[in-house]
Design a protein around this motif. Structure first.
Motif, short mmCIF file in Angstrom:
data_model
loop_
_atom_site.label_atom_id
_atom_site.label_comp_id
_atom_site.label_asym_id
_atom_site.label_seq_id
_atom_site.Cartn_x
_atom_site.Cartn_y
_atom_site.Cartn_z
N PHE A 20 0.84 -1.19 0.00
CA PHE A 20 0.00 0.00 0.00
C PHE A 20 0.88 1.25 0.00
O PHE A 20 0.63 2.19 -0.75
N GLY A 21 1.93 1.23 0.82
CA GLY A 21 2.85 2.36 0.88
C GLY A 21 3.52 2.60 -0.46
O GLY A 21 3.65 3.75 -0.90
N GLU A 22 3.93 1.53 -1.13
CA GLU A 22 4.56 1.67 -2.44
C GLU A 22 3.56 2.21 -3.46
O GLU A 22 3.92 3.05 -4.28
N GLN A 23 2.31 1.75 -3.36
CA GLN A 23 1.28 2.24 -4.28
C GLN A 23 1.03 3.73 -4.06
O GLN A 23 0.91 4.49 -5.01
N VAL A 24 0.98 4.15 -2.80
CA VAL A 24 0.78 5.56 -2.49
C VAL A 24 1.96 6.37 -3.01
O VAL A 24 1.78 7.41 -3.65
N GLN A 25 3.17 5.89 -2.76
CA GLN A 25 4.35 6.59 -3.26
C GLN A 25 4.31 6.70 -4.78
O GLN A 25 4.61 7.75 -5.34
N ASP A 26 3.93 5.62 -5.44
CA ASP A 26 3.86 5.61 -6.90
C ASP A 26 2.81 6.61 -7.39
O ASP A 26 3.07 7.38 -8.31
N ASP A 27 1.63 6.61 -6.77
CA ASP A 27 0.56 7.53 -7.17
C ASP A 27 0.98 8.98 -6.96
O ASP A 27 0.72 9.84 -7.81
N VAL A 28 1.62 9.27 -5.84
CA VAL A 28 2.06 10.63 -5.54
C VAL A 28 3.13 11.06 -6.53
O VAL A 28 3.07 12.16 -7.09
N ALA A 29 4.09 10.18 -6.79
CA ALA A 29 5.16 10.50 -7.75
C ALA A 29 4.58 10.72 -9.14
O ALA A 29 4.97 11.65 -9.85
N MET A 30 3.64 9.88 -9.54
CA MET A 30 3.03 10.01 -10.87
C MET A 30 2.28 11.34 -11.00
O MET A 30 2.31 11.97 -12.05
N SER A 31 1.62 11.77 -9.93
CA SER A 31 0.93 13.06 -9.97
C SER A 31 1.91 14.19 -10.25
O SER A 31 1.65 15.07 -11.06
N GLY A 32 3.04 14.14 -9.58
CA GLY A 32 4.05 15.17 -9.76
C GLY A 32 4.67 15.16 -11.14
O GLY A 32 4.80 16.19 -11.80
N VAL A 33 5.03 13.99 -11.61
CA VAL A 33 5.66 13.87 -12.92
C VAL A 33 4.69 14.24 -14.04
O VAL A 33 5.06 14.93 -15.00
N ALA A 34 3.44 13.84 -13.90
CA ALA A 34 2.43 14.18 -14.92
C ALA A 34 2.24 15.70 -14.99
O ALA A 34 2.13 16.26 -16.08
N ALA A 35 2.23 16.36 -13.84
CA ALA A 35 2.08 17.82 -13.83
C ALA A 35 3.29 18.49 -14.48
O ALA A 35 3.13 19.47 -15.23
N MET A 36 4.47 17.97 -14.24
CA MET A 36 5.67 18.53 -14.85
C MET A 36 5.63 18.35 -16.37
O MET A 36 5.91 19.30 -17.12
#
Length: 153
Positions: A20-36
């Protein structure tokens, strides 16, 4: 007073929490990268030159086969894309591609880098000047994603 707690049903909880922690980290990172990527993508589309009218393009085999193609105004603009690249990404690195579709717009390379007869009209490389804005957008998106995960919204 004494009591017994059977924790056998909790077997695997640590692993599930880690996943779950890895999934949250992945989702958070993806949000940032997608915005960039969105910032650079938007800038590239703004900078892409647009002809006033339709124009002809022919490749290197034109003298052999005589084939040429008619392209409408905005073809280059419309061929610019942003796409997540899972094959080049990992747990610690998320990569988005921002480029133009070479099949839709085979002359994009000539516009970006120029030819011996025409100077470059760099739209993609110039869009990289927005990287500081992209980083700020990424940070903001990560902050919003962390807030969502924290349950504040």
């Amino acid at each position: 007073m004494s009591f017994t707690v059977d924790i056998s049903e909790l077997a695997g909880l640590r692993e599930r929490l880690a996943e779950f922690g890895e999934q949250v980290q992945d989702d958070v990172a993806m949000s940032g990268v997608a915005a960039m990527a969105r910032v650079v993508y938007t800038e590239a589309r703004l900078l892409a030159p647009r002809s006033e009218r339709a124009h002809w393009f022919h490749g290197t085999q034109f003298r052999v086969n005589g084939t040429k193609y008619l392209f409408q105004p905005g073809t280059l603009h419309d061929s610019i894309y942003r796409k997540f690249s899972p094959e080049r990404s990992s747990k610690s690195l998320k990569l988005y591609r921002v480029s133009w579709n070479h099949r839709k717009c085979p002359y994009g390379f000539m516009v970006e880098f120029g030819t011996r007869n025409a100077g470059a009209n760099s739209f993609l490389r110039r869009s990289m000047a927005r990287v500081p804005d992209a980083i700020n957008a990424g940070k903001a998106a990560i902050g919003e994603a962390l807030t969502r995960v924290g349950g504040a919204t």
